[in-house]
Design an enzyme around this catalytic site. Structure first.
Site, mmCIF file in Angstrom:
data_model
loop_
_atom_site.group_PDB
_atom_site.id
_atom_site.type_symbol
_atom_site.label_atom_id
_atom_site.label_comp_id
_atom_site.label_asym_id
_atom_site.label_seq_id
_atom_site.Cartn_x
_atom_site.Cartn_y
_atom_site.Cartn_z
ATOM 1 N N HIS A 76 0.554 13.896 17.297
ATOM 2 C CA HIS A 76 1.917 13.645 17.763
ATOM 3 C C HIS A 76 2.897 14.512 16.987
ATOM 4 C CE1 HIS A 76 1.125 9.344 19.507
ATOM 5 N NE2 HIS A 76 0.383 10.280 20.051
ATOM 6 N N TYR A 206 9.755 3.322 17.929
ATOM 7 C CA TYR A 206 10.268 2.363 16.941
ATOM 8 C C TYR A 206 11.585 1.832 17.494
ATOM 9 C CZ TYR A 206 7.002 4.102 13.360
ATOM 10 O OH TYR A 206 5.874 4.437 12.651
ATOM 11 N N PRO A 297 4.445 -1.837 6.667
ATOM 12 C CA PRO A 297 3.829 -0.803 7.508
ATOM 13 C C PRO A 297 4.805 0.071 8.299
ATOM 14 C CG PRO A 297 3.439 -2.995 8.423
ATOM 15 C CD PRO A 297 4.091 -3.201 7.103
ATOM 16 N N LYS A 301 2.587 4.309 5.663
ATOM 17 C CA LYS A 301 2.246 5.019 4.425
ATOM 18 C C LYS A 301 1.021 4.492 3.675
ATOM 19 C CE LYS A 301 5.201 8.220 4.416
ATOM 20 N NZ LYS A 301 4.557 9.086 5.384
ATOM 21 N N TYR A 389 8.100 11.030 6.808
ATOM 22 C CA TYR A 389 7.123 10.430 7.718
ATOM 23 C C TYR A 389 5.847 11.264 7.789
ATOM 24 C CZ TYR A 389 5.710 7.749 11.874
ATOM 25 O OH TYR A 389 5.048 6.930 12.757
HETATM 26 P P1 RFL Z 1 -8.475 -2.047 1.527
HETATM 27 O O1 RFL Z 1 -8.574 -1.371 2.875
HETATM 28 O O2 RFL Z 1 -7.852 -3.384 1.479
HETATM 29 O O3 RFL Z 1 -9.947 -2.108 0.933
HETATM 30 C C1 RFL Z 1 -10.270 -2.862 -0.222
HETATM 31 C C2 RFL Z 1 -11.705 -3.317 -0.102
HETATM 32 O O4 RFL Z 1 -12.091 -4.021 -1.286
HETATM 33 C C3 RFL Z 1 -12.866 -5.149 -0.913
HETATM 34 N N1 RFL Z 1 -12.813 -6.135 -2.017
HETATM 35 C C4 RFL Z 1 -13.845 -6.350 -2.871
HETATM 36 N N2 RFL Z 1 -15.058 -5.808 -2.958
HETATM 37 C C5 RFL Z 1 -15.881 -6.261 -3.950
HETATM 38 N N3 RFL Z 1 -15.524 -7.236 -4.851
HETATM 39 C C6 RFL Z 1 -14.301 -7.794 -4.795
HETATM 40 N N4 RFL Z 1 -13.933 -8.746 -5.668
HETATM 41 C C7 RFL Z 1 -13.399 -7.355 -3.776
HETATM 42 N N5 RFL Z 1 -12.130 -7.683 -3.428
HETATM 43 C C8 RFL Z 1 -11.800 -6.946 -2.371
HETATM 44 C C9 RFL Z 1 -12.210 -5.607 0.385
HETATM 45 O O5 RFL Z 1 -13.075 -6.416 1.163
HETATM 46 C C10 RFL Z 1 -11.914 -4.278 1.058
HETATM 47 O O6 RFL Z 1 -12.971 -3.819 1.870
HETATM 48 O O7 RFL Z 1 -7.696 -1.131 0.481
HETATM 49 P P2 RFL Z 1 -7.592 0.461 0.347
HETATM 50 O O8 RFL Z 1 -8.962 1.080 0.431
HETATM 51 O O9 RFL Z 1 -6.728 0.697 -0.807
HETATM 52 O O10 RFL Z 1 -6.842 0.948 1.687
HETATM 53 C C11 RFL Z 1 -5.491 0.615 1.918
HETATM 54 C C12 RFL Z 1 -5.217 0.478 3.427
HETATM 55 O O11 RFL Z 1 -6.182 -0.414 3.978
HETATM 56 C C13 RFL Z 1 -3.794 -0.040 3.712
HETATM 57 O O12 RFL Z 1 -2.865 0.543 2.835
HETATM 58 C C14 RFL Z 1 -3.335 0.298 5.165
HETATM 59 O O13 RFL Z 1 -4.139 -0.353 6.113
HETATM 60 C C15 RFL Z 1 -1.861 -0.081 5.349
HETATM 61 N N6 RFL Z 1 -1.396 0.114 6.735
HETATM 62 C C16 RFL Z 1 -1.064 1.369 7.217
HETATM 63 N N7 RFL Z 1 -1.200 2.468 6.443
HETATM 64 C C17 RFL Z 1 -0.950 3.723 6.934
HETATM 65 O O14 RFL Z 1 -1.064 4.707 6.189
HETATM 66 N N8 RFL Z 1 -0.575 3.931 8.241
HETATM 67 C C18 RFL Z 1 -0.426 2.887 9.118
HETATM 68 O O15 RFL Z 1 -0.159 3.125 10.277
HETATM 69 C C19 RFL Z 1 -0.625 1.537 8.607
HETATM 70 N N9 RFL Z 1 -0.500 0.480 9.393
HETATM 71 C C20 RFL Z 1 -1.283 -0.993 7.585
HETATM 72 C C21 RFL Z 1 -0.815 -0.767 8.925
HETATM 73 C C22 RFL Z 1 -1.609 -2.274 7.157
HETATM 74 C C23 RFL Z 1 -1.478 -3.342 8.014
HETATM 75 N N10 RFL Z 1 -1.856 -4.619 7.507
HETATM 76 C C24 RFL Z 1 -2.664 -5.545 8.211
HETATM 77 C C25 RFL Z 1 -1.653 -4.918 6.109
HETATM 78 C C26 RFL Z 1 -0.676 -1.824 9.804
HETATM 79 C C27 RFL Z 1 -0.973 -3.115 9.340
HETATM 80 C C28 RFL Z 1 -0.758 -4.252 10.324
HETATM 81 C C1 PHB Z 2 -0.411 1.810 13.908
HETATM 82 O O1 PHB Z 2 -0.787 2.678 14.730
HETATM 83 O O2 PHB Z 2 -1.052 0.761 13.699
HETATM 84 C C2 PHB Z 2 0.859 2.009 13.174
HETATM 85 C C3 PHB Z 2 1.573 3.184 13.370
HETATM 86 C C4 PHB Z 2 2.784 3.373 12.714
HETATM 87 C C5 PHB Z 2 3.267 2.381 11.885
HETATM 88 C C6 PHB Z 2 2.526 1.225 11.664
HETATM 89 C C7 PHB Z 2 1.327 1.027 12.323
HETATM 90 O O3 PHB Z 2 4.460 2.561 11.270
#
Ligand code: RFL
Ligand code: PHB
Length: 400
Positions: A76, A206, A297, A301, A389
């Protein structure tokens, strides 16, 4: 009985941070073990992020992980900002001299990483219990866990990487009094859905609406992802599918445009929080990704920051463990926190500009609208959004 072994880097967590760290270390000839308390299927299906910055895409390509992303990811060149019933386009390529973002879900990044690590014969222990990190004041920290079959393990490591997310155990294992927490909770949550229906837009929308924020994003040409601002303590039971679609229609509508509806295959509510723990290291325990920081989110980032942390960490650990030089390891926390605070500010800014704060008043609402009008009318303001972004700080992964 406890099974004893040793490795160079003990990694807690098989999210994007832990898996990519193990992949990057292997490229440098450094051994690691990854322990994860969930199953492989759970890690590969957990619905989260979807959007990769330019630098993240380039890194994944450079290290040989770009094949499926290039085939299936959606590039995009901008986004739409919507407010006061009008939709405006921001052209990132034009504003930033060619930068873009790619929609490629975190689930797919995780699948690619697990597949590549297992194909290379790596140790990833899924479904472990009772993970502990100990001996943190020595040069040989210890990682303990019980494997899926019930055997207790003790792994002596040169370094431990806490990549165990926000609810993990590593951050709390740092010495009491060392860590400073900076935190903000927002008075709203996001209700996110996955729906089997082609996206109704070519780029993300957005939308700030007087009744709350909405976001239209996507996963593929067949699958849409949408989010709605809901109250902080909202219960998912209060949102049957038809209520979700009617609220999305209401908040996203503009004349001459239709939001296509389809079967909802997943729905969940996530709280919104900013959180930064510093420092991100104590001696030979390093935190990376959500274990150290969380952003709301709205700026997309979180995943990108996790990838940036472990890229810096793999470089620092290569210097430490291969060349015996601790310089980058000592700088690791400061190196990461510069980027983390830039992303924390950007995510807070996007969040505050686009959501309706239930505690706010007419003054707050007018400030948001003034800021949005400024972003779409001033090239300088639009560039600020676009360069943050698409990723402000470059990632560096030296060739050797
Ligand atoms: P994770 O993905 O949470 O992975 C951590 C892992 O550690 C495990 N764990 C353990 N394992 C062994 N022993 C223990 N005691 C443990 N405790 C925990 C867990 O089961 C898990 O598998 O962290 P990591 O690797 O730092 O990754 C971070 C990302 O997952 C997170 O920042 C993003 O998903 C945030 N996020 C977004 N980020 C973006 O860059 N772009 C996006 O578009 C975006 N959209 C989002 C998001 C997060 C969201 N939620 C649900 C918080 C949208 C949403 C809705
Ligand atoms: C997503 O695709 O899940 C997404 C994209 C942009 C955002 C947050 C989530 O700012």
């Amino acid at each position: 009985m406890t099974v004893s072994s040793r490795t160079q880097v003990g990694i807690v967590g098989a999210g994007p941070a832990g898996l990519l760290l193990s992949y990057l270390l292997a490229l440098r000839g450094i051994d690691s073990i990854v322990v994860e308390n969930r199953s492989r299927a759970y890690c590969e299906a957990r619905q989260r992020a979807g959007l990769l910055e330019t630098g993240t895409v380039e890194l994944l390509r450079d290290i040989g992980l770009g094949m499926r992303m290039d085939a299936e990811g959606l590039e995009h060149g901008g986004i739409y900002l919507q407010f006061e019933g009008e939709r405006h386009h921001l052209d990132f390529r034009d504003l930033t001299g060619g930068r873009w973002v790619t929609i490629y879900a975190q689930t797919e990044v995780v699948k690619d990483l697990i597949q590549a690590r297992l194909a290379a014969g790596a140790m990833i222990e899924f479904e472990v219990r009772d993970t502990e990190v100990a001996e943190l004041d020595t040069d040989q920290p210890v990682l303990r866990f019980t494997d899926a079959a019930g055997a207790r393990h003790e792994v002596t490591c040169d370094v431990i990487a806490g990549c165990d997310g926000f609810h993990g155990i590593c951050r709390d294992s740092l010495p009491a009094g060392l860590v400073t927490i900076a935190e903000r909770l927002y008075p709203y949550s996001w209700l996110g859905i996955l729906a089997t229906v082609p996206p109704s837009t070519d780029e993300l929308i957005y939308a700030r609406h007087d009744d709350g924020f909405a976001l239209h994003t996507m996963r593929s040409p067949q699958v849409s992802r949408l989010y709605l601002q809901v109250p902080a303590d909202e219960e998912i039971e209060r949102w049957p599918d038809d209520r979700i679609w009617s609220e999305l229609q209401h908040r996203l509508t503009v004349p001459g445009w239709d939001l296509k509806e389809g079967p909802i295959t997943e729905k969940a509510i996530s709280p919104m929080r900013s959180f930064v723990a510093s420092p991100m290291r104590h001696r030979r325990l390093f935190l990376a990704g959500d274990a150290a920081h969380i952003v709301p989110p709205t700026g997309a980032k979180g995943l990108n920051l996790a990838i940036a942390d472990v890229t810096a960490l793999a470089t620092a650990l290569t210097q430490l463990l291969r060349d015996g030089n601790a310089e980058l390891a000592e700088a690791y926390s400061d190196t990461c926190l510069g980027r983390v605070w830039r992303a924390t500010h950007f995510s807070w800014w996007m969040t505050s500009m686009l959501h309706v704060d239930p505690r706010s008043d007419q003054f707050g609402a007018q400030l948001q609208l003034a800021q949005l009008r400024y972003v779409i009318s001033s090239r300088a303001a639009a560039t600020t959004l676009a360069e943050n972004y698409t990723g402000y700080y470059p990632l560096s992964w030296p060739l050797t």
